[in-house]
Design an enzyme around this catalytic site. Structure first.
Site, PDB file in Angstrom:
ATOM      1  N   HIS A 281      -0.285   0.572  -4.027  1.00 18.35           N
ATOM      2  CA  HIS A 281       0.419   1.853  -3.974  1.00 18.35           C
ATOM      3  C   HIS A 281      -0.228   2.876  -4.904  1.00 18.35           C
ATOM      4  O   HIS A 281      -0.893   2.538  -5.894  1.00 18.35           O
ATOM      5  CB  HIS A 281       1.891   1.670  -4.349  1.00 18.35           C
ATOM      6  CG  HIS A 281       2.116   1.244  -5.765  1.00 18.35           C
ATOM      7  ND1 HIS A 281       2.052   2.111  -6.837  1.00 18.35           N
ATOM      8  CD2 HIS A 281       2.406   0.030  -6.285  1.00 18.35           C
ATOM      9  CE1 HIS A 281       2.295   1.462  -7.954  1.00 18.35           C
ATOM     10  NE2 HIS A 281       2.512   0.187  -7.653  1.00 18.35           N
TER      11      HIS A 281
ATOM     12  N   HIS B  47       1.346  -4.170  -4.506  1.00 22.69           N
ATOM     13  CA  HIS B  47       1.299  -3.806  -5.920  1.00 22.69           C
ATOM     14  C   HIS B  47       0.128  -4.481  -6.614  1.00 22.69           C
ATOM     15  O   HIS B  47      -0.474  -5.416  -6.078  1.00 22.69           O
ATOM     16  CB  HIS B  47       2.612  -4.211  -6.586  1.00 22.69           C
ATOM     17  CG  HIS B  47       3.809  -3.634  -5.895  1.00 22.69           C
ATOM     18  ND1 HIS B  47       4.432  -2.485  -6.310  1.00 22.69           N
ATOM     19  CD2 HIS B  47       4.478  -4.044  -4.779  1.00 22.69           C
ATOM     20  CE1 HIS B  47       5.428  -2.201  -5.490  1.00 22.69           C
ATOM     21  NE2 HIS B  47       5.485  -3.137  -4.551  1.00 22.69           N
TER      22      HIS B  47
END
Length: 249
Positions: free
Chosen positions: A9, A182
Protein backbone atom coordinates in the site's frame (compact mmCIF):
# COMPACT_ATOMS: atom_id res chain seq x y z
CA UNK A 1 4.65 -19.78 -16.69
CA UNK A 2 2.50 -17.55 -14.54
CA UNK A 3 2.68 -13.87 -13.61
CA UNK A 4 1.93 -12.60 -10.10
CA UNK A 5 1.97 -8.95 -9.02
CA UNK A 6 2.45 -7.82 -5.43
CA UNK A 7 2.00 -4.23 -4.29
CA UNK A 8 2.53 -2.69 -0.89
CA UNK A 9 0.00 0.00 0.00
CA UNK A 10 0.97 3.64 -0.42
CA UNK A 11 2.09 5.78 2.49
CA UNK A 12 -0.55 6.00 5.23
CA UNK A 13 -1.29 8.89 7.55
CA UNK A 14 0.25 6.90 10.41
CA UNK A 15 3.37 6.16 8.33
CA UNK A 16 3.63 9.90 7.75
CA UNK A 17 3.34 10.54 11.50
CA UNK A 18 5.91 7.77 12.22
CA UNK A 19 3.52 5.70 14.33
CA UNK A 20 3.41 1.93 14.73
CA UNK A 21 0.30 0.93 12.77
CA UNK A 22 -0.13 -2.84 12.54
CA UNK A 23 -3.84 -3.70 12.52
CA UNK A 24 -4.94 -0.13 13.25
CA UNK A 25 -6.96 1.07 10.26
CA UNK A 26 -5.02 4.13 9.13
CA UNK A 27 -6.02 5.79 5.86
CA UNK A 28 -3.76 6.67 2.94
CA UNK A 29 -1.98 10.02 2.98
CA UNK A 30 -2.13 12.26 -0.10
CA UNK A 31 1.30 10.92 -1.03
CA UNK A 32 0.03 7.37 -0.61
CA UNK A 33 -2.85 8.04 -3.01
CA UNK A 34 -0.45 9.38 -5.61
CA UNK A 35 1.80 6.33 -5.16
CA UNK A 36 -1.16 4.02 -5.81
CA UNK A 37 -2.28 5.96 -8.89
CA UNK A 38 1.27 5.91 -10.25
CA UNK A 39 1.45 2.13 -9.73
CA UNK A 40 -1.79 1.70 -11.67
CA UNK A 41 -0.42 3.76 -14.55
CA UNK A 42 2.79 1.71 -14.62
CA UNK A 43 0.84 -1.55 -14.78
CA UNK A 44 -1.43 -0.21 -17.50
CA UNK A 45 1.54 1.02 -19.56
CA UNK A 46 3.08 -2.46 -19.32
CA UNK A 47 -0.26 -3.95 -20.46
CA UNK A 48 -0.92 -5.99 -17.34
CA UNK A 49 -4.45 -7.35 -16.94
CA UNK A 50 -5.87 -9.11 -13.88
CA UNK A 51 -8.72 -11.54 -13.33
CA UNK A 52 -8.78 -11.53 -9.55
CA UNK A 53 -7.32 -9.48 -6.70
CA UNK A 54 -6.57 -10.10 -3.03
CA UNK A 55 -6.17 -7.59 -0.24
CA UNK A 56 -6.43 -7.24 3.53
CA UNK A 57 -9.18 -5.91 5.79
CA UNK A 58 -7.32 -2.60 6.21
CA UNK A 59 -8.37 0.46 4.24
CA UNK A 60 -4.86 1.55 3.26
CA UNK A 61 -4.42 -1.68 1.28
CA UNK A 62 -8.01 -1.77 0.02
CA UNK A 63 -7.84 1.82 -1.25
CA UNK A 64 -4.44 1.25 -2.84
CA UNK A 65 -5.91 -1.66 -4.77
CA UNK A 66 -8.95 0.43 -5.77
CA UNK A 67 -6.79 3.26 -7.09
CA UNK A 68 -4.62 0.79 -9.03
CA UNK A 69 -7.62 -0.96 -10.57
CA UNK A 70 -9.31 2.36 -11.38
CA UNK A 71 -6.26 3.52 -13.32
CA UNK A 72 -6.33 0.20 -15.19
CA UNK A 73 -10.11 0.30 -15.77
CA UNK A 74 -10.39 -3.00 -13.89
CA UNK A 75 -12.64 -2.05 -10.98
CA UNK A 76 -15.06 -4.74 -12.12
CA UNK A 77 -12.79 -7.72 -11.34
CA UNK A 78 -13.38 -10.00 -8.36
CA UNK A 79 -11.67 -8.83 -5.15
CA UNK A 80 -11.18 -11.05 -2.10
CA UNK A 81 -10.51 -9.43 1.28
CA UNK A 82 -8.95 -11.39 4.13
CA UNK A 83 -7.52 -10.60 7.56
CA UNK A 84 -4.77 -13.11 6.81
CA UNK A 85 -3.15 -10.50 4.54
CA UNK A 86 -3.25 -7.83 7.26
CA UNK A 87 -0.04 -6.18 8.40
CA UNK A 88 1.67 -7.97 11.29
CA UNK A 89 0.07 -7.11 14.61
CA UNK A 90 2.35 -4.82 16.62
CA UNK A 91 0.60 -5.46 19.92
CA UNK A 92 0.86 -2.74 22.53
CA UNK A 93 3.19 -0.71 20.28
CA UNK A 94 0.30 0.17 17.96
CA UNK A 95 -0.37 3.90 17.99
CA UNK A 96 2.97 4.74 19.66
CA UNK A 97 5.60 6.88 17.98
CA UNK A 98 9.07 5.46 17.39
CA UNK A 99 10.55 8.30 19.42
CA UNK A 100 8.33 7.58 22.44
CA UNK A 101 8.89 3.85 22.16
CA UNK A 102 12.67 4.20 21.87
CA UNK A 103 12.74 6.49 24.90
CA UNK A 104 10.79 3.95 26.93
CA UNK A 105 12.43 0.69 25.81
CA UNK A 106 15.70 1.72 24.11
CA UNK A 107 16.72 1.80 20.45
CA UNK A 108 18.10 -1.75 20.39
CA UNK A 109 14.91 -3.27 21.79
CA UNK A 110 12.79 -1.36 19.28
CA UNK A 111 15.05 -2.59 16.47
CA UNK A 112 14.57 -6.17 17.67
CA UNK A 113 10.78 -5.80 17.68
CA UNK A 114 10.74 -4.23 14.23
CA UNK A 115 13.29 -6.24 12.28
CA UNK A 116 13.90 -9.59 13.99
CA UNK A 117 12.11 -12.66 12.67
CA UNK A 118 10.65 -14.10 15.87
CA UNK A 119 10.82 -11.53 18.71
CA UNK A 120 7.30 -10.55 19.78
CA UNK A 121 6.41 -6.95 20.70
CA UNK A 122 4.53 -6.50 24.01
CA UNK A 123 1.05 -7.98 23.65
CA UNK A 124 -2.21 -6.13 24.04
CA UNK A 125 -4.33 -7.15 26.99
CA UNK A 126 -7.67 -8.69 26.08
CA UNK A 127 -9.57 -5.71 27.48
CA UNK A 128 -7.52 -3.14 25.53
CA UNK A 129 -9.64 -1.01 23.19
CA UNK A 130 -7.16 -1.86 20.40
CA UNK A 131 -7.97 -5.58 20.64
CA UNK A 132 -9.31 -6.55 17.17
CA UNK A 133 -12.11 -8.45 18.93
CA UNK A 134 -13.82 -5.09 19.50
CA UNK A 135 -13.65 -4.21 15.78
CA UNK A 136 -16.69 -5.23 13.73
CA UNK A 137 -14.42 -6.33 10.86
CA UNK A 138 -13.33 -9.35 12.90
CA UNK A 139 -16.67 -10.34 14.41
CA UNK A 140 -16.85 -13.65 12.50
CA UNK A 141 -13.29 -14.74 13.28
CA UNK A 142 -12.58 -17.26 16.04
CA UNK A 143 -11.00 -15.62 19.10
CA UNK A 144 -8.22 -18.19 19.00
CA UNK A 145 -7.12 -16.86 15.60
CA UNK A 146 -7.05 -13.18 16.49
CA UNK A 147 -3.57 -12.07 17.59
CA UNK A 148 -2.73 -9.68 20.39
CA UNK A 149 0.84 -9.41 19.06
CA UNK A 150 2.85 -10.99 16.25
CA UNK A 151 6.37 -11.31 14.99
CA UNK A 152 7.07 -11.91 11.31
CA UNK A 153 7.18 -15.64 12.12
CA UNK A 154 3.47 -15.71 13.06
CA UNK A 155 2.63 -13.53 10.06
CA UNK A 156 4.28 -16.05 7.73
CA UNK A 157 2.09 -18.84 9.11
CA UNK A 158 -1.23 -17.10 8.41
CA UNK A 159 -0.14 -15.75 5.01
CA UNK A 160 1.18 -19.16 3.94
CA UNK A 161 -2.05 -20.88 4.93
CA UNK A 162 -4.11 -18.47 2.84
CA UNK A 163 -1.72 -18.73 -0.09
CA UNK A 164 -1.91 -22.53 -0.10
CA UNK A 165 -5.69 -22.75 0.26
CA UNK A 166 -6.94 -19.78 -1.77
CA UNK A 167 -4.42 -17.90 -3.89
CA UNK A 168 -2.17 -20.56 -5.42
CA UNK A 169 -5.09 -22.63 -6.79
CA UNK A 170 -6.35 -19.54 -8.63
CA UNK A 171 -2.93 -18.96 -10.18
CA UNK A 172 -2.62 -22.60 -11.21
CA UNK A 173 -6.10 -22.33 -12.77
CA UNK A 174 -4.70 -19.64 -15.06
CA UNK A 175 -6.06 -16.57 -13.27
CA UNK A 176 -3.95 -13.41 -13.42
CA UNK A 177 -3.57 -12.29 -9.81
CA UNK A 178 -2.61 -9.08 -8.01
CA UNK A 179 -2.14 -8.89 -4.23
CA UNK A 180 -2.28 -5.52 -2.45
CA UNK A 181 -1.11 -5.84 1.12
CA UNK A 182 1.44 -4.60 3.66
CA UNK A 183 5.16 -4.47 4.27
CA UNK A 184 5.25 -7.51 6.55
CA UNK A 185 2.49 -9.62 5.02
CA UNK A 186 4.28 -9.21 1.68
CA UNK A 187 7.64 -9.98 3.29
CA UNK A 188 6.01 -13.14 4.64
CA UNK A 189 4.91 -14.07 1.12
CA UNK A 190 8.32 -13.23 -0.32
CA UNK A 191 10.01 -15.37 2.33
CA UNK A 192 8.38 -18.60 1.24
CA UNK A 193 8.18 -17.79 -2.46
CA UNK A 194 11.92 -17.08 -2.59
CA UNK A 195 12.73 -19.75 0.03
CA UNK A 196 14.58 -17.24 2.20
CA UNK A 197 15.94 -18.07 5.63
CA UNK A 198 14.78 -16.24 8.75
CA UNK A 199 18.08 -14.31 8.60
CA UNK A 200 17.80 -13.40 4.92
CA UNK A 201 14.28 -11.98 5.18
CA UNK A 202 15.38 -9.47 7.84
CA UNK A 203 17.13 -7.33 5.22
CA UNK A 204 14.29 -7.40 2.68
CA UNK A 205 12.51 -4.05 2.31
CA UNK A 206 9.39 -3.70 0.17
CA UNK A 207 8.87 -0.17 -1.21
CA UNK A 208 5.45 1.45 -0.96
CA UNK A 209 3.24 1.71 -4.04
CA UNK A 210 5.71 -0.10 -6.33
CA UNK A 211 4.51 -3.19 -8.24
CA UNK A 212 6.67 -6.28 -7.75
CA UNK A 213 6.27 -8.74 -10.62
CA UNK A 214 7.00 -12.45 -10.22
CA UNK A 215 7.32 -14.95 -13.05
CA UNK A 216 6.49 -18.40 -11.65
CA UNK A 217 6.92 -21.91 -13.05
CA UNK A 218 4.18 -24.55 -13.03
CA UNK A 219 5.01 -25.36 -9.39
CA UNK A 220 4.81 -21.65 -8.53
CA UNK A 221 8.53 -21.40 -7.93
CA UNK A 222 10.02 -18.05 -8.98
CA UNK A 223 11.85 -17.89 -12.30
CA UNK A 224 12.34 -14.12 -12.17
CA UNK A 225 11.13 -11.04 -10.32
CA UNK A 226 11.44 -7.30 -10.79
CA UNK A 227 9.93 -4.00 -9.70
CA UNK A 228 8.20 -1.78 -12.24
CA UNK A 229 9.66 1.69 -12.70
CA UNK A 230 13.06 3.28 -13.18
CA UNK A 231 16.00 1.87 -11.23
CA UNK A 232 16.61 5.24 -9.60
CA UNK A 233 13.00 5.55 -8.46
CA UNK A 234 12.88 1.98 -7.13
CA UNK A 235 16.14 2.35 -5.21
CA UNK A 236 15.01 5.63 -3.64
CA UNK A 237 11.74 4.01 -2.53
CA UNK A 238 13.57 1.03 -1.00
CA UNK A 239 15.95 3.32 0.87
CA UNK A 240 13.03 5.36 2.15
CA UNK A 241 11.35 2.40 3.85
CA UNK A 242 14.71 1.06 5.10
CA UNK A 243 15.54 4.18 7.14
CA UNK A 244 16.09 3.15 10.78
CA UNK A 245 14.31 6.26 12.06
CA UNK A 246 11.25 5.80 9.83
CA UNK A 247 8.34 3.48 10.58
CA UNK A 248 6.67 2.20 7.42
CA UNK A 249 4.76 -0.82 8.72
Amino acid sequence: MYKLVLIRHGESEWNKANLFTGWMDADLSDKGIQEALHAGRLLKEEQFVFDVAYTSYLKRAIKTLDYVLEEMDLLWILVYKTWRLNERHYGALQGLSKTTTAEKYGEEQVKLWRRSYDVLPPALTKDDDRNPRYDVKYRDIDDALIPLTESLKETVVRVREYWDKEISPQIKAGKKVIIAAHGNSLRALIKFLDNLSSEEIIDVNVPTGTPLVYTLDDQLHPIAKYYLGSEQHIESKIQEVAKPDKIME
